[in-house]
Motif scaffolding. Structure first.
Motif, PDB file in Angstrom:
ATOM      1  N   UNK A   1       0.874  -1.135   0.031  1.00 50.72           N
ATOM      2  CA  UNK A   1      -0.113   0.043  -0.112  1.00 50.72           C
ATOM      3  C   UNK A   1       0.608   1.270  -0.044  1.00 50.72           C
ATOM      4  N   UNK A   2       2.153   1.369   0.633  1.00 47.48           N
ATOM      5  CA  UNK A   2       2.999   2.229   0.812  1.00 47.48           C
ATOM      6  C   UNK A   2       3.641   2.612  -0.532  1.00 47.48           C
ATOM      7  N   UNK A   3       3.870   1.535  -1.134  1.00 48.01           N
ATOM      8  CA  UNK A   3       4.514   1.632  -2.568  1.00 48.01           C
ATOM      9  C   UNK A   3       3.476   2.171  -3.712  1.00 48.01           C
ATOM     10  N   UNK A   4       2.348   1.689  -3.408  1.00 49.25           N
ATOM     11  CA  UNK A   4       1.269   2.118  -4.413  1.00 49.25           C
ATOM     12  C   UNK A   4       1.082   3.766  -4.248  1.00 49.25           C
TER      13      UNK A   4
ATOM     14  N   UNK B   1       3.894   5.581  -5.902  1.00 43.85           N
ATOM     15  CA  UNK B   1       3.485   5.489  -7.498  1.00 43.85           C
ATOM     16  C   UNK B   1       2.337   6.575  -7.661  1.00 43.85           C
ATOM     17  N   UNK B   2       1.406   6.457  -7.170  1.00 41.08           N
ATOM     18  CA  UNK B   2       0.033   7.669  -7.372  1.00 41.08           C
ATOM     19  C   UNK B   2       0.506   8.908  -7.367  1.00 41.08           C
ATOM     20  N   UNK B   3       1.399   9.199  -6.220  1.00 38.43           N
ATOM     21  CA  UNK B   3       1.861  10.429  -6.063  1.00 38.43           C
ATOM     22  C   UNK B   3       2.681  10.999  -7.149  1.00 38.43           C
ATOM     23  N   UNK B   4       3.654   9.900  -7.799  1.00 37.62           N
ATOM     24  CA  UNK B   4       4.328  10.175  -8.702  1.00 37.62           C
ATOM     25  C   UNK B   4       3.921  10.370 -10.148  1.00 37.62           C
ATOM     26  N   UNK B   5       2.801   9.967 -10.349  1.00 36.49           N
ATOM     27  CA  UNK B   5       1.820  10.102 -11.206  1.00 36.49           C
ATOM     28  C   UNK B   5       0.836  11.301 -11.313  1.00 36.49           C
ATOM     29  N   UNK B   6       1.163  12.193 -10.535  1.00 35.39           N
ATOM     30  CA  UNK B   6       0.481  13.621 -10.405  1.00 35.39           C
ATOM     31  C   UNK B   6      -0.548  13.745  -9.656  1.00 35.39           C
TER      32      UNK B   6
ATOM     33  N   UNK C   1      -9.470  11.859  -4.426  1.00 35.95           N
ATOM     34  CA  UNK C   1      -9.994  10.535  -3.564  1.00 35.95           C
ATOM     35  C   UNK C   1      -9.170   9.438  -3.598  1.00 35.95           C
ATOM     36  N   UNK C   2      -8.492   9.018  -4.409  1.00 36.14           N
ATOM     37  CA  UNK C   2      -7.539   7.784  -4.391  1.00 36.14           C
ATOM     38  C   UNK C   2      -6.490   8.111  -3.554  1.00 36.14           C
ATOM     39  N   UNK C   3      -5.991   9.007  -3.276  1.00 35.27           N
ATOM     40  CA  UNK C   3      -4.929   9.598  -2.341  1.00 35.27           C
ATOM     41  C   UNK C   3      -5.583   9.010  -0.867  1.00 35.27           C
ATOM     42  N   UNK C   4      -6.417   9.888  -0.640  1.00 34.05           N
ATOM     43  CA  UNK C   4      -7.151   9.951   0.736  1.00 34.05           C
ATOM     44  C   UNK C   4      -7.533   8.622   1.070  1.00 34.05           C
TER      45      UNK C   4
END
Length: 714
Positions: free
Chosen positions: A278-281, A284-289, A295-298
């Protein structure tokens, strides 16, 4: 049979003459095209403008897994073929639309009752799937762009709320079902443990439960050896637990979690791996902008926090569990030492009783394994309950559009143009099919079985009023030549010119033919026998007071009624005063004697007559003269009427020498250009002559039109 061949030839002509039909009927095509195009333009102009606003959402199936079934790792819910169609119906369902009405207060906003608003929404809300994707487009069209945006937003929000409520309800039901099933499994394990201990006591076996599922001590030598081996392993395990506990006491919570993940704790390593993944994902999501408010980040952060808290609690429990296990191992070591002392004299007769014990032990171990799996499933479902639903994702927010989407002006005008052109061409071919007038030389020769003597172009002027060498004269020279070669008897020099109806140009044809014959050396006499509406005298500006009628009703001499025209070899007998009974005067012995007399005096006698289908005068004249020439205006008289003209001549004993096809538009009818190619041979060589001839030809044609217009009235 002949009629069948005619129809086949006609069909063949239409099949190869489409372009000619389009050229001949271009006026009808253009008019139809303009009418349909203007109608489409007017309809488009009066149609109300509508604005569209759309929401683009990604929809995923709800993960609905039975609590008694374990989902295979890496697999998710399968989207069925009917899934998208089902979602379309849910979006426009009354429950969803009513929720949208409440969100935007549409009843108050539009001033209508709820039923009317609901029916309106059903008509303006449209759903469709983007081709090749799992995206659903919710679009709304309305006359007000603000209302279109508001309704699209309300419908999306209502649909999202219903989907989220449905998913959360399913999650709660699943968790509740798993909890009930876990309690049942726990009760089952406790019951089987009690049964196992009773059987162990009955057979005299000491059952010691461990991490590996429990061990027993029994028998004599075998049991003693097993007890010694287990005592050795228990002491070894005691030393390992002491070392681990001492090491764990020096670590903080985060280090304790990392170290505890390496311990054989049931389910702990799996949860720790989920936490790391989950931390790795999240990275990755933060790196994608994706921003921190996405909502997905939260959702991902909430999941990580929940897993982290659960891991820390379980790590502490692991440490405490190890302490408790250490105490158990110490007690087990003491117990095993006592067992070794008590099992000196026991025999092996109880070995047969171990079978029941072994069966109970296997059942207990199986139930314990299922219970452990249910505990893992319960923890996962409990964690999912605090995570927000992700089965619907918004990719395009409804916005206010300033440009209307309806009516589509370019599309409507293009369709109007295409439909107008199709209708125009269809009407043109329909009119061509229904048109039975004479269109070609083949029509004349096929229906009348007589030759076409000449093709006279459209708007030919009066030749004797033109100066210089006029190309129009060549058509009449061809006519004169064909008359010479088509009359069987050279003494047949009296010809009457007839037509089926008024306005076909017979008088102009007679005057120009007479002029050409006189110019060729023939002494030519023109007789105006049209006693209904004479017009020949207007071509020469001659007084019409004395002429044919005076000669037939009085004792005037022939020289008194025949006048010399300004053209050499050309003479003219006017009609004279119009009588009351024209047919009776013409059908007389004196008229027959007149024809015989002038035939002896002149090389060619041309007699003008009224339309043969209108009055009987032309039929009388056809019976008096040698030959009858029929003038047919191109594309005017139906073929059946033309056949009646010929029959009218033949019924009175007349002989038809041929037909003159008059007033042919050679510019549109390409088939006649060959017959009028002589125009190129008469082009003047000098610019000054060309200017004079063009001006003279134009003046002559204008005068001819004014004179012919009077003739065409009858």
């Amino acid at each position: 049979m002949q009629q069948q061949n005619i129809n086949q030839n006609e069909s063949s002509l239409h099949a190869i003459d489409y372009w000619q039909v389009l050229k001949n009927r271009y006026g009808v095509i253009l008019l139809t095209f303009l009418l349909v195009f203007l109608t489409a333009a007017v309809i488009t102009y009066v149609m109300p403008k509508k604005y569209e606003s759309s929401a683009l959402v990604e929809v995923k199936p709800i993960n609905d897994v039975s609590p008694t079934m374990m989902q295979t790792a890496g697999t998710g819910p399968v989207m069925t073929r009917q899934f998208m169609n089902t979602q379309f119906e849910i979006i426009v369902a009354p429950s969803t639309l009513e929720l949208a009405i409440d969100k935007k207060q549409l009843e108050t906003r539009w001033g209508q009752d709820r039923k009317t608003v609901l029916n309106t929404l059903r008509g303006i809300v449209q759903t469709n799937q983007r081709r090749g994707t799992d995206l659903i487009e919710i679009s709304v069209r309305h006359r007000k762009k603000e209302d279109a945006q508001a309704v699209a937003e309300a419908v999306y929000q209502a649909y999202e709320q219903r989907r989220n409520d449905l998913e959360m309800g399913i999650r709660r039901e699943q968790l509740k079902a798993i909890q009930v099933e876990l309690q049942n499994k726990s009760d089952r394990v406790a019951e089987m443990r009690k049964r196992l201990m009773d059987i162990a006591e009955k057979v005299g076996v000491i059952w010691v439960e461990s991490e590996r599922g429990g061990e027993m001590i029994g028998g004599q030598l075998e049991l003693r050896n097993l007890a010694e081996k287990q005592l050795y392993e228990a002491n070894r395990e005691k030393e390992q637990l002491s070392f681990q506990i001492n090491k764990l006491l020096t670590l903080d919570d985060d280090e304790l979690v990392a170290v505890a993940a390496e311990l054989p704790e049931v389910g702990f390593s799996d949860n720790y791996n989920q936490f790391v993944a989950a931390k790795r994902d999240l990275q990755v999501m933060l790196a994608q902008g994706l921003g921190p408010q996405h909502p997905d980040i939260k959702a991902r952060k909430a999941s990580i926090a929940e897993l982290d808290s659960s891991l820390k609690k379980r790590a502490v429990n692991v440490r405490e569990s190890l302490k408790y296990k250490l105490k158990l191992v110490e007690g087990r070591v003491e117990k095993m030492e006592e067992v070794l002392n008590d099992q000196q004299d026991r025999g092996t007769e109880k070995a047969r009783s171990f079978q029941e014990f072994n069966l109970a032990r296997k059942e207990y171990q199986t139930a314990q394994s299922i219970k452990d799996q249910m505990e893992v499933k319960y923890d996962l479902e409990k964690a999912k309950l605090v995570m927000p639903p992700t089965n619907i994702i918004l990719h395009q927010v409804p916005e206010i559009q300033d440009t209307p989407v309806s009516p589509n002006v370019p599309l409507n005008l293009a369709l109007g143009a295409v439909v107008g052109l199709i209708f125009g061409v269809g009407i043109a071919f329909c009119l061509e099919y229904l048109d039975t007038s004479v269109k070609s030389l083949e029509d004349v020769e096929r229906f009348l079985n007589v030759p076409v003597l000449a093709v006279i172009p459209k708007d030919v002027g009066v030749l004797h009023k033109q100066s210089g060498m006029s190309p129009d004269a060549e058509a009449y020279r061809i006519l004169r030549t064909n008359i010479e070669f088509n009359r069987k008897n050279p003494e047949d020099n009296s010809i009457t010119v007839v037509s089926g109806g008024a306005g076909e140009g017979k008088s102009t044809t007679l005057v120009n033919l007479a002029y050409i014959c006189a110019q060729g050396g023939y002494t030519t006499l023109m007789i105006d026998a049209d006693l209904r509406r004479p017009r020949l005298h207007t071509f020469f500006d001659i007084n019409n007071s004395v002429g044919l009628t005076n000669y037939l009703t009085t004792d005037l001499l022939l020289e008194d009624v025949i006048l010399q025209t300004p053209v050499d070899n050309l003479y003219f007998m006017p009609s004279g005063i119009l009588p009351a009974d024209a047919a009776g005067i013409l059908n007389s012995r004196r008229m027959s004697e007149l024809i015989q007399d002038v035939k002896q005096r002149f090389d060619l006698v041309l007699v003008d007559s009224p339309p043969i289908l209108g009055v009987s005068d032309a039929s009388v004249l056809a019976s008096e003269v040698d030959l009858t020439m029929i003038v047919v205006q191109h594309r005017k008289l139906p073929r059946n009427m033309l056949l009646r003209v010929k029959q009218a001549v033949e019924n009175v004993g007349g002989q038809v020498i041929g037909v003159v096809l008059n007033n042919v538009d050679v510019r549109s009818d390409n088939q006649y250009q060959y017959y009028t190619s002589y125009y190129t041979y008469y082009a003047p060589t000098s610019g000054e002559d060309n200017q004079q001839n063009v001006q003279a030809s134009t003046n002559a044609k204008q005068q001819s039109k004014s004179a012919s217009s009077d003739e065409d009235l009858y």
